[in-house]
Design an enzyme around this catalytic site. Structure first.
Site, PDB file in Angstrom:
ATOM      1  N   LYS A 228       0.923  -1.107   0.085  1.00  0.00           N
ATOM      2  CA  LYS A 228       0.032   0.151   0.044  1.00  0.00           C
ATOM      3  C   LYS A 228       1.007   1.323  -0.026  1.00  0.00           C
ATOM      4  CE  LYS A 228      -4.217  -1.672   1.213  1.00  0.00           C
ATOM      5  NZ  LYS A 228      -5.742  -2.004   2.102  1.00  0.00           N
ATOM      6  N   ARG A 262      -3.837  -9.995   5.212  1.00  0.00           N
ATOM      7  CA  ARG A 262      -4.089  -9.876   3.522  1.00  0.00           C
ATOM      8  C   ARG A 262      -3.106  -9.542   2.945  1.00  0.00           C
ATOM      9  NH1 ARG A 262      -6.040  -6.317  -0.193  1.00  0.00           N
ATOM     10  NH2 ARG A 262      -7.659  -7.173  -1.663  1.00  0.00           N
TER      11      ARG A 262
HETATM   12  C1  YH5 Z   1      -8.183  -4.214   2.871  1.00  0.00           C
HETATM   13  O1  YH5 Z   1      -7.029  -3.553   3.484  1.00  0.00           O
HETATM   14  N1  YH5 Z   1      -7.643  -3.693   0.677  1.00  0.00           N
HETATM   15  S1  YH5 Z   1      -8.085  -3.517  -2.158  1.00  0.00           S
HETATM   16  C2  YH5 Z   1      -3.429  -0.102  -2.929  1.00  0.00           C
HETATM   17  C3  YH5 Z   1      -1.865  -0.635  -3.139  1.00  0.00           C
HETATM   18  C4  YH5 Z   1      -1.943  -1.847  -3.225  1.00  0.00           C
HETATM   19  C5  YH5 Z   1      -3.069  -2.883  -2.653  1.00  0.00           C
HETATM   20  C6  YH5 Z   1      -1.065   1.270  -4.213  1.00  0.00           C
HETATM   21  N2  YH5 Z   1      -9.473  -4.717  -0.090  1.00  0.00           N
HETATM   22  C7  YH5 Z   1      -8.421  -4.298   1.641  1.00  0.00           C
HETATM   23  O2  YH5 Z   1      -5.062  -4.173  -1.645  1.00  0.00           O
HETATM   24  N3  YH5 Z   1     -10.208  -5.703   1.917  1.00  0.00           N
HETATM   25  C8  YH5 Z   1      -8.204  -3.907  -0.666  1.00  0.00           C
HETATM   26  O3  YH5 Z   1      -1.068   0.136  -3.652  1.00  0.00           O
HETATM   27  C9  YH5 Z   1      -9.391  -5.095   1.070  1.00  0.00           C
HETATM   28  N4  YH5 Z   1      -8.748  -4.941   3.806  1.00  0.00           N
HETATM   29  C10 YH5 Z   1      -9.905  -5.634   3.133  1.00  0.00           C
HETATM   30  N5  YH5 Z   1     -10.562  -6.399   4.210  1.00  0.00           N
HETATM   31  C11 YH5 Z   1      -6.649  -2.443  -2.067  1.00  0.00           C
HETATM   32  C12 YH5 Z   1      -5.297  -3.021  -2.081  1.00  0.00           C
HETATM   33  C13 YH5 Z   1      -4.259  -2.132  -2.589  1.00  0.00           C
HETATM   34  C14 YH5 Z   1      -4.440  -0.596  -2.606  1.00  0.00           C
END
Ligand code: YH5
Length: 292
Positions: A228, A262
């Site tokens: 993230k 996750r």
């Molecule tokens: C979460 O925290 N996150 S989708 C930005 C990124 C990399 C990855 C800029 N679904 C979560 O994974 N469900 C997502 O780099 C989720 N908890 C739960 N329960 C976003 C994501 C991501 C965003």
């Protein structure tokens, strides 16, 4: 000697998720515009291969989402979301031993996904859509309630809190109460502070620093920190170079009692979380650490 607490085994539509120790949820993106995989797994065959690899690496659950939550992402119609996720869920149902979680806010998608074999509803909108709580109650699978301030389109514009930890904890306990009132047993509820969803770097760091306060609410806590932007912002690293700091954050969460991590990089995260758990539990009779 005291006996260990009873195992917390969740029934996820016939498959089990053992939350007596921290577990890893592998992320499988089937959106063409997902943040970090660029839609590489849109083909169901490829998605199944990737999911099997993550299970081999120790993932206890696989998360599938067909709608991006990227800021500014276009909403996805129900039919398109179903077209993305259903073939993958159906294929995984018979090929992997672990449950699949469906990352959606739409009751229609929840229903079809659980009918196809999905075992947990992961809703970044915390079941606030019309009919979502009733649908989840009816489906009888565990739910993960995530906190988000605002909506994906605008959530990062100017996030603000008086006390981010209090406000997130209060929101999650209110949503859990709404679920319980609608007939979802408390033992089927997980909570998630929603790292990156309407939060500045400082807010995210505060939430992780005080994650134990969420854990003390009694629901299993799920965290998604992998790759993230908070990592990018603290260390000035692009998304491809966030593995090691992501592992550090996973360990900080597991150390404070997070139940589910996750992530995208399953092998590395499983190793780190298991090592962390060995230290946490040494001497309590459940430790993985070797005898001296
Ligand atoms: C979460 O925290 N996150 S989708 C930005 C990124 C990399 C990855 C800029 N679904 C979560 O994974 N469900 C997502 O780099 C989720 N908890 C739960 N329960 C976003 C994501 C991501 C965003």
């Amino acid at each position: 000697m005291n006996s260990p607490p009873p195992n917390k085994i969740l029934d996820c539509n016939g498959k089990t998720l053992d939350l007596s120790r921290p577990q890893v949820m592998g992320v499988l993106n089937v959106t063409p515009d997902s943040f970090s995989d660029g839609g590489a797994f849109l083909d169901p065959g490829k998605a199944v291969e990737q999911a099997q690899r993550m299970v081999g690496e120790g993932a206890a659950i696989i998360d599938i989402g067909g709608e991006s939550t990227r800021p500014g992402a276009q909403p996805v119609p129900v039919a398109e979301e179903l077209r993305r996720v259903l073939p993958v869920i159906e294929a995984l149902q018979s090929t992997i031993p672990v449950p699949v979680s469906i990352d959606t806010r739409k009751p229609e998608v929840m229903r079809a996904a659980v009918a196809a074999g999905a075992g947990l509803i992961n809703d970044v909108y915390a079941l606030q859509a019309q009919g979502a709580v009733a649908t989840a109650a009816d489906l009888g699978v565990p739910v993960c309630l995530m906190h988000m301030q605002g909506l994906p389109e605008t959530m990062q514009d100017n996030p603000g809190y008086t006390d981010v930890v209090d406000e997130v904890a209060g929101f999650l306990s209110a949503r859990a109460a709404a679920c319980i009132a609608a007939g979802i047993p408390s033992g089927r509820i997980l909570i998630d502070p929603g790292f990156g969803f309407g939060k500045t770097v400082e807010h995210n760091l505060q939430l992780l620093r005080h994650l134990d306060r969420l854990v003390s609410q009694g629901y299993p806590v799920l965290v998604g920190l992998s790759r993230k932007s908070l990592i990018g912002k603290v260390l000035d690293l692009p998304v491809d170079n966030r593995l090691y700091p992501g592992i550090a954050l996973a360990v900080l969460a597991a150390w404070q009692g997070a139940a589910v991590i996750r992530c995208h990089d399953v092998r590395e995260t499983v190793e780190a979380v298991r090592m962390c758990q060995a230290v946490r539990t040494v001497g309590d009779g459940t430790s993985l650490a070797p005898d001296p």
